[in-house]
Scaffold this active site. Structure first.
Site, PDB file in Angstrom:
ATOM      1  N   ASP A  36       0.813  -1.213   0.000  1.00 19.30           N
ATOM      2  CA  ASP A  36       0.000   0.000   0.000  1.00 19.30           C
ATOM      3  C   ASP A  36       0.853   1.273   0.000  1.00 19.30           C
ATOM      4  O   ASP A  36       0.349   2.363  -0.249  1.00 19.30           O
ATOM      5  CB  ASP A  36      -0.957   0.026   1.206  1.00 19.30           C
ATOM      6  CG  ASP A  36      -2.176  -0.887   0.978  1.00 19.30           C
ATOM      7  OD1 ASP A  36      -2.186  -1.585  -0.050  1.00 19.30           O
ATOM      8  OD2 ASP A  36      -3.089  -0.888   1.816  1.00 19.30           O
ATOM      9  N   ASP A 278      -9.899  36.981 -33.769  1.00 23.26           N
ATOM     10  CA  ASP A 278      -9.304  35.670 -34.031  1.00 23.26           C
ATOM     11  C   ASP A 278     -10.108  34.547 -33.371  1.00 23.26           C
ATOM     12  O   ASP A 278     -10.104  33.407 -33.829  1.00 23.26           O
ATOM     13  CB  ASP A 278      -7.864  35.635 -33.500  1.00 23.26           C
ATOM     14  CG  ASP A 278      -7.169  34.336 -33.845  1.00 23.26           C
ATOM     15  OD1 ASP A 278      -6.841  34.155 -35.027  1.00 23.26           O
ATOM     16  OD2 ASP A 278      -7.013  33.483 -32.941  1.00 23.26           O
ATOM     17  N   GLY A 413      -7.664  29.495 -36.066  1.00 22.23           N
ATOM     18  CA  GLY A 413      -8.391  30.287 -37.054  1.00 22.23           C
ATOM     19  C   GLY A 413      -8.070  30.026 -38.511  1.00 22.23           C
ATOM     20  O   GLY A 413      -8.704  29.200 -39.164  1.00 22.23           O
ATOM     21  N   LEU A 414      -7.065  30.725 -39.040  1.00 23.92           N
ATOM     22  CA  LEU A 414      -6.801  30.647 -40.474  1.00 23.92           C
ATOM     23  C   LEU A 414      -6.344  29.268 -40.881  1.00 23.92           C
ATOM     24  O   LEU A 414      -6.642  28.802 -41.987  1.00 23.92           O
ATOM     25  CB  LEU A 414      -5.737  31.676 -40.858  1.00 23.92           C
ATOM     26  CG  LEU A 414      -6.299  33.077 -41.103  1.00 23.92           C
ATOM     27  CD1 LEU A 414      -5.179  34.013 -41.506  1.00 23.92           C
ATOM     28  CD2 LEU A 414      -7.377  33.036 -42.196  1.00 23.92           C
TER      29      LEU A 414
END
Lengths: 510, 430
Positions: A36, A278, A413-414
């Site tokens: 343990d 953006d 984004g782009l």
């Protein structure tokens, strides 16, 4: 018996360890078999702590069971006190020791150690890690809290309750929220459990009210403090800009201060970053949110109201807070997913085909397998979820961190537009994945596997349609497939052709 | 655990640390339990599934120790016992049968299922051998169901593999030939296994079979003409079970480092009557490559000191390799269980004065390592960062189990595991 592949929570004694390890001057004597001790590595490896957790395990073996495990416990507790000289000790049993019923609490009391000894009853076969942490904190506070002092400094004060060792971003959340509260002109009496000593808990009643940052850990304690000392407790979790504003208003109300005057000077970059042009491409991205209830509910709000996403799935693994999650799911018009079965979560994600997953590191794994972007927003966590840099999740700075966290896994984004236009470019092909992430080949492999499997399963797709589908960028392909199949099923079509694909596109256009 | 009587080697008796006093400690043990062996066993036997019958702690251990979620859907899982299983409100055997049914329906590719006992299943005396027998009948001939215990109350870390392989032994077919064959027991990385197979083939030793096999339908046969060579030092129960089936055990050091590999291969070669000249010819390229690969590491390790915390039972072999082939001073060799019969050859090669400790009292051992301040400390994941923070350089012991380190072509890699942490210390200027 429950078939478990991966678990969202450890056993309750690991919750107790999170309390002991977060605090100072506390030692935990745990009656437990050899093996343990693995739990130490959660703290030393995953959280990169530079000291061992303050835990002594009795590590009994089979041969001890025949003799006297109770004696073993007592000598371990005595030695631990002598070596570590703690200001308070907690004692309890792990799952195996619970079965042999040695009564660690009684045994430790009998030793008459010169420090408070707090016995823990953590039922391992019905409860889990968060419950264990909450119960441990509650028992310690119950035992150590003293009446409110008469001689206190002027002005409003509060405690900040809930942070523990191994918590998701707790280290930085505390810094952020303590700063926020102090800027408001409120004195922070104690932060607990993380960083607190047993002596600090003695004076927990000296605060006017309690800020509950992590209800999974601190709710039980805060409710008791409310009953016992009349301390109010906060209900808003300051994750995201909106929730942080609500939080400030709630706290100001408790403290008798003017929230609006204070808020006029507070800013988060998130608000502008999300409004900037953006970020248009984030609009309506379908996200699946899963975690502990508190983080899942808070992140759903951030996703919808502050990122402009569409929340398509919401769930949590801790049933103790299912009520809160159900209420939130209702608000989003969703069927809540409350389960600690990893495979069920995987099935839900696969069926929903979200564009991004916000989850724990389990969901990160599921998302990786399904070729989906993912951000981790809740425990359970991996070593990489303990960043070296300051990265809170709460408060105004936390909101800015969240913006970055949620945008990072996505194609931006782009680039997204270019991939749509030139999807068969041999270098700039969509399966290379987001160009700012270095895992292109991984995404391709995983995605190819998924495709192969689905082809076998559906069969309704004609070869032409399947090829056309492949031209759709990977990050929307799952959705296109799902929509087309749904459309074909609705129309009762036996085969899916290129025509069907575009009919469905028009049908679902939004 | 039994005590195998080693094949007495005239040169070995009384040499080195063979008869050195052993520091036996009983206190807190900072070690893994035998369940952890599933981590590599489930990758090795590719159509086997390991079902732990245990608690949430067992499941949590598996995912934490595995570096958390390496495999999308691993071939192991935990049947987590709940209150109603313990309170006798349901029959645990019925529950287990239902769990196995769900599991096998989901994974039709599984041909061998191990029911693995844990601390709680052992304490409540859930009879998994009876369950395995019953389930074997139900799923015969598609799935073979076996059982062993990986519980922490009975096993430490690599002893889990020993228990697993021992449970396979009764399943091995009877070897029905008098022709001698070689059985190599102990999990090795596939690449290492292939290297050894090629070398032994060139030597003319064979046929050679490996235990565990890569597929459950490819179990090696065993009988009185089997010569048994252990590839790992922690297989006491497996070795005993195999010798009871008639196999003749060959005593050798383990194939760590160039010399260790040569000595190990030589024992096999001698048992199959390979001439010294042929042995030299076949092993020369490997020995030369190993020597070349080791040389730069030896330069860095020579005269440096090492301290082993107990972990895998490989410690005496690793210490021997570091001392003889890298020139290191060994301060303490801690091992969870010292099976003298199996590491006899290694102990004989350790310098007199080395502390050999068995078991553990971790606080006392930490006191010793702080006092000794070795150049490198080999320890478990729970201790490594705290010791680094105290200024001690450490090596995670688990890497020595999870990395291919056996054989000539890995001798350099093995040494590199020790030079890298030291190299890092000298590079960092923060």
């Amino acid at each position: 018996m429950k078939l478990t592949v991966w678990t969202y929570e450890g056993p309750p004694h690991v919750g107790a360890m999170r309390i002991a390890t977060g605090m100072e001057g506390v030692h935990y004597v745990l009656h437990a078999p050899q093996g343990d001790t693995y739990a130490d590595l959660l703290f030393t490896m995953i959280e990169r702590r530079d000291a061992r957790p303050p835990v002594t395990y009795t590590t009994f073996q089979a041969r001890d069971l025949g003799s006297d495990t109770a004696d073993l416990f007592q000598s371990a507790a005595r030695d631990a006190y002598e070596r570590f000289q703690p200001n308070a000790m907690i004692v309890g049993a792990s799952c195996t020791a619970e079965l042999i019923q040695d009564d660690p609490g009684g045994l430790a009391q009998a030793l008459d150690l010169p420090c408070p000894v707090i016995p823990l009853e953590l039922p391992s076969y019905s409860k889990k890690e968060n419950w264990g942490a909450a119960e441990t904190f509650y028992q310690m506070v119950r035992r150590l809290a003293m009446p409110r002092s008469d001689n206190l400094p002027d002005g409003p004060s509060c405690n900040i309750l809930g942070p523990t060792a191994l918590g998701f971003r707790h280290r930085d959340d505390i810094r952020e929220i303590v700063g926020l509260i102090e800027r408001m002109g409120i004195r922070v009496n104690i932060v607990a459990p993380m960083g607190a000593t047993p002596q600090d808990l003695n004076r927990i009643a000296d605060a006017d009210f309690n800020v509950v940052l992590y209800p999974e850990i601190a709710d039980t304690t805060a409710r008791w403090l409310e009953r016992q000392f009349g301390q109010k407790r906060t209900s808003v979790i300051p994750i995201g800009v909106g929730a942080t504003i609500d939080f400030v208003r709630e706290v100001a109300d408790f403290a008798g201060l003017d929230a609006e005057a204070f808020l006029a000077d507070e800013r988060s970059n998130m608000s502008w970053w999300s409004r900037s042009i953006d970020s248009n491409y984030l609009t309506g991205k379908r996200v699946f949110v899963f975690g502990d209830a508190t983080h899942a509910v808070a992140m759903a709000r951030v996703a919808r109201d502050e990122m402009g996403f569409e929340v398509v799935g919401l769930g949590c693994y801790n049933r103790e807070f299912a009520r809160e999650l159900r209420a939130a799911a209702k608000e989003y018009g969703l069927e809540p997913l409350i389960t600690d079965d990893y495979l069920e979560v995987e099935a839900a994600i696969e069926a929903l085909q979200p564009e991004m997953v916000l989850g724990t590191q389990m969901e990160r794994h599921i998302a990786k397998r399904l070729g989906m972007p993912c951000a981790v927003i809740s425990a359970p966590v991996h070593v990489q979820d303990f960043p070296a840099r300051y990265s809170p999740m709460m408060g105004f700075e936390g909101a800015a961190v969240l913006f970055d966290t949620l945008v990072h896994p996505l194609v931006m984004g782009l680039e997204e537009h270019l991939l749509h236009m030139f999807r068969e470019d041999f270098e700039f092909h969509d399966e290379a994945g987001p160009s700012h992430l270095g895992h292109g080949t991984k995404v391709r492999t995983v995605d190819d596997e998924t495709i192969e499997i689905t082809i076998e399963e559906t069969g309704g797709w004609t070869g032409d349609a399947e090829r056309e589908l492949k031209k759709i960028p990977f990050f929307v392909r799952g959705k296109a497939r799902r929509n087309t199949e749904k459309y074909a099923a609705e129309k009762g079509l036996s085969a899916i052709t290129v025509e069907t694909l575009y009919d469905a596109k028009a049908h679902f256009s939004r | 655990m039994n005590d195998l009587s080693p094949n007495a080697l005239a040169t070995g008796l009384g040499a080195g640390c063979t008869d050195a006093p052993v520091l036996r400690e009983r206190g807190q043990r900072e070690v893994f339990c035998g369940l952890t062996g599933i981590m590599w066993l489930h990758r090795k036997i590719q159509d086997a599934f390991f079902l732990i019958v245990g608690s949430r702690t067992c499941a949590h251990l598996m995912q934490s120790a595995a570096g958390v979620m390496i495999f999308a859907e691993p071939r192991f899982a935990t049947a987590v016992m709940e209150e109603k299983d313990l309170a006798g409100m349901v029959d645990a055997h019925d529950e287990l049968d239902a769990t196995v049914e769900r599991l096998l329906a989901r994974r039709p590719d599984i041909k061998m299922l191990f029911l693995v006992g844990s601390c709680p299943s052992e304490v409540i005396k859930l009879d998994l051998s009876r369950a395995a027998e019953r389930l074997s009948t139900v799923y015969h001939p598609d799935v073979r169901v076996l059982n062993y215990s990986g519980s922490g109350i009975e096993t430490t870390f690599t002893q889990g593999e020993d228990a697993c392989l021992a449970s396979l032994v009764p399943e091995l077919p009877e070897l029905d030939t008098d022709e001698p064959s070689l059985l190599i027991a102990g999990t090795l990385a596939d690449v290492v296994e292939d290297q050894f197979a090629r070398l032994l083939d060139e030597l003319g030793v064979g046929p050679v079979r490996f235990l565990p096999p890569r597929r459950s339908d490819d179990l090696p046969s065993v009988g009185p003409s089997t010569k048994l060579l252990l590839a790992q030092p922690f297989l006491g129960d497996t070795a005993r079970a195999l010798t009871e089936r008639g196999a003749q055990m060959l005593s050798a050091p383990y194939p760590l480092g160039a010399e260790g590999t040569t000595d190990w291969l030589k024992v096999a070669a001698d048992a199959f009557g390979v001439t010294d000249e042929h042995f030299d010819n076949v092993t020369r390229p490997g020995r030369e490559r190993a020597a070349k690969a080791l040389a730069p590491h030896r330069e860095k390790l020579d005269g440096k000191s090492a301290f082993f915390f107990p972990d895998s039972q490989m410690e005496p072999s690793l210490a021997r390799m570091l001392h003889h082939e890298c020139g290191m001073d060994i301060i303490e060799v801690g091992t969870p269980y010292l099976h003298k019969g199996l590491v006899h050859e290694e102990l004989a090669q350790l310098p007199i004065g080395t502390t050999i400790s068995e078991g553990q009292d971790v606080d006392l051992q930490l006191d010793r390592v702080r006092e000794a301040r070795p150049d490198i400390t080999v320890c478990g994941l729970g201790l490594a960062n705290p010791l680094e923070a105290e200024g001690l350089t450490t090596k995670w012991a688990i890497e020595l189990v999870f990395t291919p380190i056996q054989g000539y072509d890995q001798a350099g890699d093995l040494a590199a595991l020790f030079t890298r942490p030291m190299n890092r210390q000298t590079r960092l200027k923060i």
